[in-house]
Design an enzyme around this catalytic site. Structure first.
Site, short mmCIF file in Angstrom:
data_model
loop_
_atom_site.label_atom_id
_atom_site.label_comp_id
_atom_site.label_asym_id
_atom_site.label_seq_id
_atom_site.Cartn_x
_atom_site.Cartn_y
_atom_site.Cartn_z
N ARG A 83 0.65 -1.29 0.03
CA ARG A 83 -0.13 0.07 -0.13
C ARG A 83 0.82 1.36 -0.30
NH1 ARG A 83 -3.49 3.13 4.01
NH2 ARG A 83 -5.19 3.54 3.02
N ILE A 109 -7.34 7.47 -1.03
CA ILE A 109 -7.30 6.23 -0.95
C ILE A 109 -8.27 5.35 0.31
CG2 ILE A 109 -5.14 6.19 0.39
CD1 ILE A 109 -4.31 3.87 -0.96
N SER A 110 -9.05 4.56 0.00
CA SER A 110 -9.74 4.23 1.04
C SER A 110 -8.99 3.39 2.31
CB SER A 110 -10.89 3.11 0.60
OG SER A 110 -11.89 3.69 -0.11
N LYS A 111 -9.75 3.36 3.45
CA LYS A 111 -8.89 2.82 4.59
C LYS A 111 -8.78 1.19 4.13
CE LYS A 111 -11.49 5.30 8.26
NZ LYS A 111 -12.39 5.04 9.37
N PRO A 112 -7.63 0.38 4.70
CA PRO A 112 -7.57 -1.01 4.32
C PRO A 112 -8.90 -1.91 4.77
CG PRO A 112 -5.51 0.02 5.42
CD PRO A 112 -6.63 1.11 5.37
#
Length: 263
Positions: A83, A109-112
């Site tokens: 990431r 970028i979205s949270k994992p």
């Protein structure tokens, strides 16, 4: 339940043109190590970043499992994809925290946890690898990279040229032969690749566009944030059956708004 549709072969390049009339980019092939092969060793430290990406990725995956992500295919994919290579250098030390991060042009970028949750919902009830997947909103390319490990083919469309180019740059070193990036209007989907075994959206609107539903295969799943009648954005899962559509509204989420056109 009937077996999920699969599409084991790539589209012929002739006639598979994108919105600009060009064939969508297919990133070149490379040999990709499996999560099992990666597990015994820890990746070397990232030069100048002061962190061990292998170790922090492993911690991230353990946390995802503790938060309820159970699908080993998804956990393995999250453990393989680096990431930190998809975020700005100034934010790289936050890359494996469970937080969204800016990627430019007002996008994130979205949270994992959100990525893992949505991909797990997409994989639900599928006995093996998914077939052809359509991703709406490529962003920086991170989720497309994760999807490449759970699907035979990924078509990812982005309406912002700056992000489309950034995703190409970010993904090029990974040489993912099954990822195709398209610059175009995501609200129109990508009919030349249909039908899709799954559709996943990184932006939410008042309703799921009919074009997406039309392009979804019978037995396929669509995962998208959508505005509920109460006016809140929630994650929605739509299963396409021979009789119609089954819709399930899940937890509240916060995604960027779905927009038409290109910029």
């Amino acid at each position: 339940m009937s077996q999920r549709p699969g599409f084991p072969v790539k589209l012929a390049k002739t006639g598979a043109s994108g919105p600009s009339g060009k064939v969508p980019s297919a990133l070149p092939v490379r040999s990709v190590q499996t999560p099992t092969a990666l597990a015994p060793r820890v990746a070397s430290s990232v030069s100048g970043l002061g962190l061990d990406s292998g170790a922090v990725r492993a911690r991230m995956v353990r946390k995802l499992a503790e938060q309820g992500v159970k699908d080993t295919r998804v956990l393995d994919a999250m453990g393989v994809v680096e990431r930190h290579r998809f975020v700005e250098s100034a934010l790289v030390n936050q890359a494996y925290e469970d937080t969204s991060l800016p990627i430019g042009l007002g996008q994130t970028i979205s949270k994992p946890n959100v990525v893992a949750r949505m991909v797990e919902l997409l994989c639900q009830d599928a006995p093996g690898k998914l077939g052809r997947i359509l991703e709406i909103g490529t962003g920086c390319g991170y989720q497309a990279a994760v999807l490449s490990h759970v699907a035979t083919e990924v078509y990812s469309i982005e309406r912002l040229r700056g992000l489309h180019e950034k995703a190409r740059t970010n993904l090029r070193p990974f040489r993912l032969h099954n990822v195709h990036l398209i610059f175009g209007d995501g609200m129109l989907g990508y009919p030349k690749g249909a039908p899709y075994a799954g559709i996943i959206s990184a932006a939410g609107g008042d309703a799921v566009p009919d074009t997406w539903l039309d392009q979804l295969a019978v037995g396929g799943r669509l995962i998208a944030p959508t505005i509920t009648p109460a006016g809140h954005q929630a994650l929605v899962v739509i299963l396409k059956t021979a009789q119609g559509f089954e819709r399930q509204v899940l937890e509240a989420v916060h995604f960027v708004p779905l927009k038409s056109g290109v910029a």
